[in-house]
Structures are given as C-alpha cells and as structure tokens.
Design an enzyme around this catalytic site. Structure first.
Site, PDB file in Angstrom:
ATOM      1  N   CYS A  95      18.598  13.134 -47.480  1.00 31.90           N
ATOM      2  CA  CYS A  95      18.338  14.090 -46.397  1.00 31.90           C
ATOM      3  C   CYS A  95      16.847  14.390 -46.258  1.00 31.90           C
ATOM      4  O   CYS A  95      16.423  14.936 -45.255  1.00 31.90           O
ATOM      5  CB  CYS A  95      19.112  15.376 -46.652  1.00 31.90           C
ATOM      6  N   LYS A  96      16.069  14.074 -47.286  1.00 32.11           N
ATOM      7  CA  LYS A  96      14.617  14.305 -47.275  1.00 32.11           C
ATOM      8  C   LYS A  96      14.293  15.682 -46.717  1.00 32.11           C
ATOM      9  O   LYS A  96      13.366  15.838 -45.917  1.00 32.11           O
ATOM     10  CB  LYS A  96      13.908  13.196 -46.496  1.00 32.11           C
ATOM     11  N   ARG A  97      15.032  16.682 -47.112  1.00 36.55           N
ATOM     12  CA  ARG A  97      14.777  18.018 -46.622  1.00 36.55           C
ATOM     13  C   ARG A  97      13.454  18.524 -47.202  1.00 36.55           C
ATOM     14  O   ARG A  97      13.102  18.193 -48.345  1.00 36.55           O
ATOM     15  CB  ARG A  97      15.924  18.963 -46.994  1.00 36.55           C
ATOM     16  N   THR A 122      17.596  14.086 -51.760  1.00 37.20           N
ATOM     17  CA  THR A 122      16.186  13.702 -51.632  1.00 37.20           C
ATOM     18  C   THR A 122      15.429  14.833 -50.929  1.00 37.20           C
ATOM     19  O   THR A 122      15.947  15.459 -50.007  1.00 37.20           O
ATOM     20  CB  THR A 122      16.001  12.380 -50.857  1.00 37.20           C
TER      21      THR A 122
ATOM     22  N   ASP B  99      11.530  10.963 -41.895  1.00 39.31           N
ATOM     23  CA  ASP B  99      11.949   9.640 -42.347  1.00 39.31           C
ATOM     24  C   ASP B  99      11.334   8.626 -41.399  1.00 39.31           C
ATOM     25  O   ASP B  99      10.609   9.017 -40.471  1.00 39.31           O
ATOM     26  CB  ASP B  99      13.472   9.527 -42.406  1.00 39.31           C
TER      27      ASP B  99
END
Lengths: 284, 284
Positions: A95-97, A122, B99
C-alpha cells in the site's frame, strides 16, 4: 514474531507472488463470468493462491490495482488478503502508505485490523519517523511487520533517492540507516527486525551497500523477471545472507497469457512460480 | 483548468475544510443513529459540507480515516467525495499515494475516475518522476490536479526532507525544484500549474524559500490551527502571492466537541470555518 515467520517461510521458498491483478490479465474462463470485475479478480486470485500456496513463501497484494476498481475492487482486495491468510500464508499489503501521527494511526488500524488486515504493510517514510512510529504499537502488540521504501527499482529513483548528501552518502543510504535504527529494538530470533525495507533488485551495488548497513533488516525485493532481475542477482544477495523475499507479479500471474483462456491457466501460473523458485534456489 | 478554478475559489476563501473524520468526532445525535459507522461518518460529513459550502474554498478528504473502517469506510469516502463534488465544490483526495509506472496508473484510475473520483490527489514522489508521470494523462485530458508532498509540517520532516545535499541544498528544496519542473508545461491562466505542492505552515522560512523557487506552484498548506500555524503566518505567504489553500481539519470539524451533542453541532463547525476565513482575510 512475524519477521521470524517470514524468514522461515523464505528459507523454504523466497518467492513472493505479487497479486497486482488487473482485469486484462484474466483468462476468458473468468473474464466471461456473469459477475462484476471485483468478483472476477477475486476468483482469479483465489485460484492462483490455491495453485501456488505450496510454492510461495508469501503473497504481496498491490492495493492500487484494487483501488482502480473502486468499491468493488476494495472488496476484492479484502477478500484476497483474507483468503490468503486463511490458507495460512503470510500477506504483505503493498500500500506504500505514507502519513504521520494520528493519520498514520488510521492507516495502521485500517491495514492491521478489520477487512483489510494483512501481516505486513509497505510504508513510505519520506515524512520521517512520524510516518513509521504510529504503526509500531501494532507491530509490537499484534505481531505485525513493516517494509519501508528504501531504494526502489525504477529509473527515476535517482531523482530523490540517489541524491548525494553533504556527507557523501546518498538519500537512500540515509533511509537505510533509519530503517535499521527504527527496527533496532524489534529484532527476533532470526536476527531480523519487524521493520524491513523495500529494495529493488535492479541496482546490485546499491543492494550490497544497503545489506552491509542493515544487518538486522529483512528485505522485500521487487524487480525479478519483468523488471530485469535474475536468479544470479539474488544469489549474490543470498551469499551474504538469506535476508529477503523476492517478488514477481506479472512474471507469475500473467504466465498463461497467449497460451490458454481455459481453467488450465493455473498450470501455467504454477509452473512459473515453480520455475522462479528453482531459478533462485539453484544458486544456493 | 482545474488549478485556475482552485485559484479562483481560494481568492474567495483560502479555507480548505479537512474531512479527516473519525468516529469519536461525531456528536451523539449522529453517533446514536441506528446504522453502521461508515453511514454515520457520511451523515456527519454531509452536514458539514452543507453548513460550510459557502465558506470553504475546497474540501480535503483524508482517506486514511476511511480506510480505517474497512469497506464501509471506503463507501463513506466515496459518498463524501461524490457529495462535495455534486455541490460544485473542489475536492482534494488526501491519499498521498506513491508508486510508479503501471501501478501509479492504477491509482490514477482509482482516484480520477469511478467511485473515488476527486479533483486533486496528493502524491508522494519519493520514487521520483515515475511516481508522478502516470497521473499526467489524467491531469491533461480529464482536467485533474496533483499536490506533491514537498515539505511537511511534522517534526520528523528533518529525518529525510531536511537532510543537506552536497550542493548545500536540502532534500525538500530538491523536491520543490522537481515539482516546479514537473508542472512546467501545465501552467494555466492563473499562472499556476496543475502540479501543486504540499508544504506545511509550521516552517515559515522553508515556506518562503519554496515559494521563491516555485513561482508557478500552488500550495496545499496543512498546519493551521491544531498544528500551530496562524493567520499571521499565512499573511506572510499571501503578501508574496495568493498561491495557496490552507487546510484545517480538527480546528473546524471538532469545533462542536464539548459544546453540544445535538443537531446544532453544525453551527459550531460553521462558526469555526467562518472564523478561520476571517482570521486569514483580515491580513489582506
């Protein structure tokens, strides 16, 4: 501790199957089902999980592909992570939050409890420690783990991550040092902390550098297959330490494309996962 | 062009009402409704939007607060952004997505079309231009805008953003230059590009520096109120140029807390939005 579990799973198979599922990946036998796109994507993922559970060390589910479909996509995301975990597999929510304080607490709650619960999330720490600390109560009390974006596998990683700092280090090296520090008191029996790092496979020298700086950091490694990384690149990493799971998404979940539109699509996907596992383990 | 519209809206009112809605913000009259938490949160937001539409330049909806509630939360997010846009208001999805390449395309699709469609999305560009470029077709062809995290208002912004590069500049200054560059060919009639920046109010000197570097960049500014920024800080910015919307979340949407549990909660919220608008505009 969750990173110990991932370490053990990765010793069996370092393959992380990336469920970055898009609607045009579906074979006709699923695409033609009489239901909505979210349901179809969940069906596809479910069959992939069933076909690869004994070959995969873990799964990574790329939330962007599900957000793209709105509410029905998020339902497919929830069902996918729930299904994989119900099979006893470890799941990384990719999710790369990246937010801070009480906002990051909300992300922690959203992704470490409830519909979207995963084992690992992530996280993007451009905002610094404030973007990491709110997850740590979940890491400690609910046995969860993080992977912090450190050095990514894309060409424009140079825009920020490879900028040189005044002490001669690059920005990603600073991030690597921070990750190692942030996980310092969360190291498990395996020797790795619950705070891992995302480091791309496509820059082998940078990987070696980060590996040396971060002896207690476990890595989530994108870049195998479609992005150009090979088993040999991974062998170089594993010669130093067995510190990583290696993600492949399209290389596995698109293996059937152009070959079949029928239910045997899972055979191609299973074969691709098996071939990747073999490609990596042959060097060890 | 969307940033021209925001520029005009901000000239009327630079107040961005932040719908970072959490369940414990709800007055009893909503908290006690016989429905799920997602529905309650949407009811609360809807009443806030109705009460402040003529006072707010725009709305910012913090997706983390909705993800925290899982699928019902995401439904509340969708309904909130749809409702505000249906009232003719501009909406910023504060998602800080970060992303690259085909994954970022999925985020673009998810947040610039369909259930979660907003006018502007906040983006984290730690991964560089590859984390920005996939949104640009939507910016150009669907009249959307971005706000890139540049210098945030939190204490640990120093961990990465304030690191000094070898040329003497700080990382956030590099990011500011990139933002100005990335929006270079997307400048509208107002003189501002469709690629804006998130810059916190809590570091006035850094703000002045960024403002000087980025003459074509419009700013989304958190940090007013609960985070310590004042109308005077904003006056200093606006003396140089009217280049920003100023977000307040808790300062507005929690204004009723401790005062009422009834339907008159909207009066306190409206008063807080009006007071913030006045606090800013008195200096101009």
């Amino acid at each position: 501790m969750i990173m110990d579990r991932l370490y053990k799973a990765a010793a069996e198979s370092p393959v992380c199957v990336g469920l970055d599922t898009k609607i045009d990946y579906l074979p006709a036998c699923i695409a033609n089902m009489d239901t909505n796109d979210g349901e179809k994507i969940f069906e596809f993922n479910k069959k992939i999980i069933d076909a690869t559970a004994d070959l995969a060390g873990c799964y990574k589910v790329q939330v962007a592909c599900y957000e793209a479909l709105g509410l029905e996509g998020m339902s497919a995301y929830a069902r996918t992570v729930q299904y994989a975990r119900a099979q006893g597999k470890l799941v990384i929510g990719d999710c790369k939050r990246g937010d801070i304080a009480s906002t990051a607490e909300q992300y922690a709650r959203g992704h470490f409890e409830g519909d979207f619960e995963v084992d690992f999330l992530t996280v993007n720490a451009y905002m610094g420690y404030d973007a990491v600390s709110p997850y740590l109560p979940y890491v400690k009390d609910h046995d969860k783990g993080l992977f912090i974006l450190t050095h990514t596998s894309n060409p424009s990683a140079k825009d920020l991550q490879e900028q040189k700092l005044e002490d001669g280090e690059q920005v990603f090296e600073k991030m690597a040092d921070l990750v190692e520090k942030w996980g310092g008191d969360l190291v498990g029996e395996s020797g790795y902390s619950a705070v891992g790092a995302v480091v791309g496979l496509t820059y082998p020298e940078a990987f070696a550098d980060i590996q040396a700086r971060c002896p207690h950091t476990f890595f989530l490694v994108p870049g195998y297959g479609a992005q150009g990384g090979t088993g040999k690149d991974i062998a170089d990493i594993f010669k130093r330490s067995r510190c990583a799971v290696i993600n492949s998404s399209r290389g596995i979940i698109c293996a059937h494309r152009g070959k079949t539109e029928g239910p045997d699509f899972v055979d191609y996907i299973r074969d691709a996962a098996a071939a990747m596992k073999e490609d990596i383990l042959q060097w060890l």
